[in-house]
Design a protein around this motif. Structure first.
Motif, PDB file in Angstrom:
ATOM      1  N   PRO A  53     -37.251   3.835 -48.893  1.00 55.78           N
ATOM      2  CA  PRO A  53     -37.653   2.358 -47.542  1.00 55.78           C
ATOM      3  C   PRO A  53     -36.941   2.625 -46.438  1.00 55.78           C
ATOM      4  O   PRO A  53     -36.846   2.364 -45.768  1.00 55.78           O
ATOM      5  CB  PRO A  53     -37.264   1.227 -48.727  1.00 55.78           C
ATOM      6  N   ASP A  54     -35.706   2.869 -46.772  1.00 54.95           N
ATOM      7  CA  ASP A  54     -34.185   3.161 -45.719  1.00 54.95           C
ATOM      8  C   ASP A  54     -34.930   4.064 -44.569  1.00 54.95           C
ATOM      9  O   ASP A  54     -35.007   3.701 -43.741  1.00 54.95           O
ATOM     10  CB  ASP A  54     -32.889   3.535 -46.177  1.00 54.95           C
ATOM     11  N   ALA A  55     -34.815   5.519 -45.156  1.00 56.84           N
ATOM     12  CA  ALA A  55     -36.074   6.485 -44.138  1.00 56.84           C
ATOM     13  C   ALA A  55     -36.941   5.617 -43.206  1.00 56.84           C
ATOM     14  O   ALA A  55     -36.670   5.880 -41.944  1.00 56.84           O
ATOM     15  CB  ALA A  55     -36.146   7.271 -45.247  1.00 56.84           C
ATOM     16  N   ALA A  56     -37.496   4.654 -44.128  1.00 53.99           N
ATOM     17  CA  ALA A  56     -39.083   4.383 -43.315  1.00 53.99           C
ATOM     18  C   ALA A  56     -38.651   3.564 -42.467  1.00 53.99           C
ATOM     19  O   ALA A  56     -38.657   3.550 -40.910  1.00 53.99           O
ATOM     20  CB  ALA A  56     -39.597   3.870 -44.384  1.00 53.99           C
ATOM     21  N   PHE A  57     -37.926   2.997 -42.507  1.00 49.13           N
ATOM     22  CA  PHE A  57     -37.327   1.891 -42.034  1.00 49.13           C
ATOM     23  C   PHE A  57     -36.405   1.882 -40.553  1.00 49.13           C
ATOM     24  O   PHE A  57     -36.353   1.927 -39.337  1.00 49.13           O
ATOM     25  CB  PHE A  57     -36.087   0.512 -42.588  1.00 49.13           C
ATOM     26  N   ASP A  58     -35.775   2.895 -40.624  1.00 50.01           N
ATOM     27  CA  ASP A  58     -35.124   3.922 -39.560  1.00 50.01           C
ATOM     28  C   ASP A  58     -36.172   4.584 -39.222  1.00 50.01           C
ATOM     29  O   ASP A  58     -35.510   4.050 -38.074  1.00 50.01           O
ATOM     30  CB  ASP A  58     -33.435   4.450 -40.327  1.00 50.01           C
ATOM     31  N   VAL A  59     -36.863   4.460 -39.304  1.00 48.58           N
ATOM     32  CA  VAL A  59     -38.157   5.495 -38.074  1.00 48.58           C
ATOM     33  C   VAL A  59     -39.187   4.693 -37.557  1.00 48.58           C
ATOM     34  O   VAL A  59     -38.378   4.521 -36.334  1.00 48.58           O
ATOM     35  CB  VAL A  59     -39.370   6.142 -39.540  1.00 48.58           C
ATOM     36  N   TRP A  60     -39.283   3.220 -38.055  1.00 48.20           N
ATOM     37  CA  TRP A  60     -39.945   1.891 -37.596  1.00 48.20           C
ATOM     38  C   TRP A  60     -38.724   1.598 -36.746  1.00 48.20           C
ATOM     39  O   TRP A  60     -39.309   1.256 -35.405  1.00 48.20           O
ATOM     40  CB  TRP A  60     -39.888   0.838 -38.977  1.00 48.20           C
ATOM     41  N   LEU A  61     -37.575   1.475 -36.629  1.00 49.31           N
ATOM     42  CA  LEU A  61     -36.854   0.410 -36.095  1.00 49.31           C
ATOM     43  C   LEU A  61     -36.292   1.719 -34.822  1.00 49.31           C
ATOM     44  O   LEU A  61     -36.050   1.170 -33.988  1.00 49.31           O
ATOM     45  CB  LEU A  61     -35.464   0.164 -36.480  1.00 49.31           C
ATOM     46  N   ARG A  62     -36.054   2.906 -35.040  1.00 46.80           N
ATOM     47  CA  ARG A  62     -35.766   4.035 -33.715  1.00 46.80           C
ATOM     48  C   ARG A  62     -36.980   3.989 -33.168  1.00 46.80           C
ATOM     49  O   ARG A  62     -37.003   4.336 -31.553  1.00 46.80           O
ATOM     50  CB  ARG A  62     -35.469   5.062 -34.129  1.00 46.80           C
ATOM     51  N   ARG A  63     -38.695   3.841 -33.457  1.00 42.05           N
ATOM     52  CA  ARG A  63     -39.218   4.076 -32.826  1.00 42.05           C
ATOM     53  C   ARG A  63     -39.058   2.800 -31.534  1.00 42.05           C
ATOM     54  O   ARG A  63     -39.466   2.818 -31.094  1.00 42.05           O
ATOM     55  CB  ARG A  63     -41.035   3.948 -33.257  1.00 42.05           C
ATOM     56  N   GLY A  64     -39.390   1.124 -32.542  1.00 38.77           N
ATOM     57  CA  GLY A  64     -39.442   0.307 -31.788  1.00 38.77           C
ATOM     58  C   GLY A  64     -38.020  -0.015 -30.938  1.00 38.77           C
ATOM     59  O   GLY A  64     -38.411  -0.632 -30.061  1.00 38.77           O
ATOM     60  N   LEU A  65     -36.813   0.533 -31.388  1.00 37.08           N
ATOM     61  CA  LEU A  65     -35.611   0.307 -29.783  1.00 37.08           C
ATOM     62  C   LEU A  65     -36.032   1.688 -28.475  1.00 37.08           C
ATOM     63  O   LEU A  65     -36.403   1.829 -27.712  1.00 37.08           O
ATOM     64  CB  LEU A  65     -34.206   0.828 -30.563  1.00 37.08           C
ATOM     65  N   HIS A  66     -36.777   3.108 -29.151  1.00 35.59           N
ATOM     66  CA  HIS A  66     -37.347   3.241 -27.976  1.00 35.59           C
ATOM     67  C   HIS A  66     -38.162   2.941 -26.953  1.00 35.59           C
ATOM     68  O   HIS A  66     -37.631   2.691 -25.843  1.00 35.59           O
ATOM     69  CB  HIS A  66     -37.197   4.980 -28.582  1.00 35.59           C
ATOM     70  N   ALA A  67     -39.423   1.981 -27.891  1.00 39.07           N
ATOM     71  CA  ALA A  67     -40.134   1.248 -27.235  1.00 39.07           C
ATOM     72  C   ALA A  67     -39.628   0.272 -26.288  1.00 39.07           C
ATOM     73  O   ALA A  67     -40.484   0.532 -24.827  1.00 39.07           O
ATOM     74  CB  ALA A  67     -41.299   1.105 -27.663  1.00 39.07           C
ATOM     75  N   MET A  68     -38.759  -0.114 -26.346  1.00 45.43           N
ATOM     76  CA  MET A  68     -38.301  -1.578 -25.766  1.00 45.43           C
ATOM     77  C   MET A  68     -37.486  -1.240 -24.432  1.00 45.43           C
ATOM     78  O   MET A  68     -37.218  -1.524 -23.850  1.00 45.43           O
ATOM     79  CB  MET A  68     -37.920  -2.356 -26.576  1.00 45.43           C
ATOM     80  N   PHE A  69     -36.478   0.037 -25.284  1.00 47.30           N
ATOM     81  CA  PHE A  69     -35.545  -0.150 -23.834  1.00 47.30           C
ATOM     82  C   PHE A  69     -34.865   1.599 -23.319  1.00 47.30           C
ATOM     83  O   PHE A  69     -34.285   1.351 -22.638  1.00 47.30           O
ATOM     84  CB  PHE A  69     -34.026   0.382 -24.798  1.00 47.30           C
ATOM     85  N   ASP A  70     -36.443   2.452 -23.957  1.00 42.30           N
ATOM     86  CA  ASP A  70     -35.857   4.160 -22.658  1.00 42.30           C
ATOM     87  C   ASP A  70     -35.691   3.831 -21.599  1.00 42.30           C
ATOM     88  O   ASP A  70     -35.124   4.056 -20.933  1.00 42.30           O
ATOM     89  CB  ASP A  70     -36.921   4.818 -22.929  1.00 42.30           C
ATOM     90  N   GLU A  71     -37.220   3.016 -20.813  1.00 45.30           N
ATOM     91  CA  GLU A  71     -37.173   2.727 -19.744  1.00 45.30           C
ATOM     92  C   GLU A  71     -35.930   1.581 -19.064  1.00 45.30           C
ATOM     93  O   GLU A  71     -35.414   2.664 -18.596  1.00 45.30           O
ATOM     94  CB  GLU A  71     -38.445   2.035 -19.634  1.00 45.30           C
ATOM     95  N   VAL A  72     -35.030   1.264 -19.586  1.00 45.33           N
ATOM     96  CA  VAL A  72     -34.051   0.261 -19.355  1.00 45.33           C
ATOM     97  C   VAL A  72     -32.839   1.712 -19.373  1.00 45.33           C
ATOM     98  O   VAL A  72     -32.257   1.315 -17.865  1.00 45.33           O
ATOM     99  CB  VAL A  72     -33.622  -0.532 -19.437  1.00 45.33           C
ATOM    100  N   ALA A  73     -32.269   2.202 -20.226  1.00 47.41           N
ATOM    101  CA  ALA A  73     -31.487   3.526 -20.576  1.00 47.41           C
ATOM    102  C   ALA A  73     -31.690   3.728 -18.470  1.00 47.41           C
ATOM    103  O   ALA A  73     -30.447   4.739 -18.783  1.00 47.41           O
ATOM    104  CB  ALA A  73     -31.577   3.763 -21.854  1.00 47.41           C
ATOM    105  N   GLN A  74     -32.833   4.896 -18.744  1.00 49.87           N
ATOM    106  CA  GLN A  74     -32.611   5.761 -17.489  1.00 49.87           C
ATOM    107  C   GLN A  74     -32.768   5.162 -16.314  1.00 49.87           C
ATOM    108  O   GLN A  74     -32.821   5.918 -15.848  1.00 49.87           O
ATOM    109  CB  GLN A  74     -35.060   6.171 -17.843  1.00 49.87           C
ATOM    110  N   GLU A  75     -32.486   3.932 -16.433  1.00 50.69           N
ATOM    111  CA  GLU A  75     -32.529   3.141 -14.408  1.00 50.69           C
ATOM    112  C   GLU A  75     -30.615   4.134 -14.174  1.00 50.69           C
ATOM    113  O   GLU A  75     -30.333   3.762 -15.230  1.00 50.69           O
ATOM    114  CB  GLU A  75     -32.353   1.089 -14.487  1.00 50.69           C
TER     115      GLU A  75
END
Length: 68
Positions: free
Chosen positions: A30-52
């Protein structure tokens, strides 16, 4: 001969029970699954902002603080 209290003489004293072994195996999944879910969600939300580009005013503030 009397029974010894030495754990080396009692194999069951060294081996965890089946429930404990199962809990250890399931814990990582479950921890590994949560980590993947969290990583994907954070990338989806903040990748664009981090590249500014970093604003010039912020860079000036950081450099001024370093000189202090």
């Amino acid at each position: 001969m009397a029974e010894s209290d030495d754990p080396e003489q009692k194999p069951e004293a060294k081996m965890p029970d089946a429930d404990a072994r199962d809990r250890k195996r399931r814990k990582g999944t479950p921890d590994a699954a949560f980590d993947v879910w969290l990583r994907r969600g954070l990338h989806a939300m903040f990748d664009e902002v981090a590249q500014e580009p970093i604003p010039e005013e912020l860079i000036r503030l950081i450099e001024a603080d370093r000189r202090k």
